[in-house]
Design an enzyme around this catalytic site. Structure first.
Site, PDB file in Angstrom:
ATOM      1  CG  ASP A  97      -0.023  -0.086   2.485  1.00 22.46           C
ATOM      2  OD1 ASP A  97       0.889  -0.902   2.675  1.00 22.46           O
ATOM      3  OD2 ASP A  97      -0.198   0.502   3.660  1.00 22.46           O
ATOM      4  CD  GLU A 159       4.037   0.272   7.033  1.00 25.56           C
ATOM      5  OE1 GLU A 159       5.205   0.376   7.918  1.00 25.56           O
ATOM      6  OE2 GLU A 159       3.730   1.173   5.896  1.00 25.56           O
TER       7      GLU A 159
END
Length: 398
Positions: A97, A159
């Site tokens: 991400d 994350e």
């Protein structure tokens, strides 16, 4: 340099590797697949296209690929790709991400890989989609037949927002290996420790009333003023008790970030809310810190007749430390020529440690470019990264 051979000879290995794009083409594809994670629903996106693309490339190289849904998170997936077998081995890990972006501050399209000034620009080039093509390029030199212990490439979800991808893996007990390197941007300098992050919310609720008569109400704002004093006293005590010279800021920090309360100067404040963050050093337990805060603040609420709520804004990231004499630390120091250091930013390292792996953070790019407009990866970092990763694979998998 000796090229490892496939069980059936080098031709099979070369033809298989040639089905996978080169480093630039891989990163161009990954940058072009938006995978923002955010606590704000209007920004949050699925990372499934990124994970499935990585899975296709790794399967072409002979990896066994698992794509695992993150429980309770629609559209969020982890990937565990394994080459070879054994009870030990090496994990090369990263998150899929990115953070949100402001396109008005970018000089080029964030989702188009753009080369200028010997740099590749694009959202995620540095933090940290750029690590995956380099890890895959390093893996191209090996086959399952070469390995005595497995090589695992791990790609996680979320994350940047919740770290729920890494938490889900820790709860599931996978992957299993002996060593793990997380390719966060450290300018290829090994990192063996970082502080934790706690973000907390404290709320007092009292009773409003006319300001001409304090007896008509119970001021949540005055209660918060006393609580602020207690928090600052705790900070002072912790900074006297705990110090680690490996960090630039050697003490734990506590920041009073924002406060909201009241609605009018002539009304007793009925509700007041404080958000603060605490960054503990390795060796400080987050739950113990929360209990200490609760023990100091609860009596303030009780004395003043206030209803108190104290809860995390998110679960937090524990502090992380790997010992300086660890095998992985020494290997990374030898391959990079740099002594392992400490950083202020947090990573998924604590959850890989929970899985029993000796863990270290090291990857291409600088944290100074992460979360910035015109995020970039220096081209000079590419070849050294592949060389270092291949050195680690040789030491821990061959």
């Amino acid at each position: 340099m000796h090229q490892p051979r496939d069980d059936d000879g080098s031709r099979k290995r070369i033809s298989r590797a040639e089905t996978v794009p080169n480093v630039r083409e891989m990163l161009e594809r990954l940058v072009g697949l938006p995978s923002i994670s955010s606590a704000s629903a209007e920004w949050d996106q699925s990372n499934e296209p990124v994970v499935r693309t990585l899975g296709e490339w790794l399967e072409a190289l002979g990896f066994s690929v698992e794509i695992l849904a993150v429980p309770g998170m629609l559209g969020k997936y982890n990937l565990v790709a394994t080459l070879g077998r054994g009870s030990g081995g090496l994990v090369l890990a990263g998150h899929t991400d990115t953070v949100p972006f402001d396109d008005k501050r970018w000089q080029s399209d964030p989702f188009t890989l753009t080369e200028r000034d010997n740099r590749w620009y694009g959202l995620g080039t540095c933090d940290m989609k750029g690590f995956f093509p380099l890890a895959i390029e390093a893996a191209k030199a090996f086959t399952a037949g070469d390995l005595k212990q497995p090589l695992i490439i791990l790609a996680t979800a979320d994350e940047e927002s919740s770290m729920n991808g890494a938490k889900a893996l820790a709860e599931a007990g996978k992957p299993k290996a002996r060593y793990a390197v997380i390719g966060e941007p450290t300018s290829l300098r090994p990192v063996r420790m970082h502080k934790g992050i706690m973000m907390e919310r404290l709320t007092f609720e009292g009773q409003s009333g006319h300001s001409s008569d304090p007896g008509l109400g119970r001021s949540a704002l005055e209660g918060m003023q006393e609580a602020l004093g207690e928090l600052l006293a705790l900070r002072e005590g912790w900074q006297e008790q705990y110090r680690n010279p490996n960090f630039d800021v050697q003490v734990p920090t506590l920041n009073l970030g924002c406060i909201h309360g009241g609605d009018s100067p002539n009304r007793i404040c009925a509700r007041c809310e404080l958000h603060f963050d605490l960054r503990p050093l390795p060796g400080m337990n987050m739950e113990s810190l929360r209990q200490t805060i609760l023990h100091r603040i609860q009596p303030v609420a009780e004395r003043r007749g206030l209803i108190m709520e104290f809860e995390p804004l998110f679960d937090g990231v524990p502090p992380f430390e790997t010992q300086p004499d660890a095998v992985l630390v020494k290997a990374c120091e030898r391959l990079t020529g740099h002594t392992a250091q400490a950083v202020a930013f947090a990573t998924e390292a604590p959850w890989l440690q929970k899985l029993g792996m000796e863990t270290l953070v090291m990857g291409p790019g600088s944290i100074d470019q992460a979360h910035q407009p015109d995020e970039f990866l220096e081209l000079s970092q590419l070849e050294p990264t592949v060389k270092i990763l291949r050195g680690l694979i040789r030491q821990f998998c061959l």
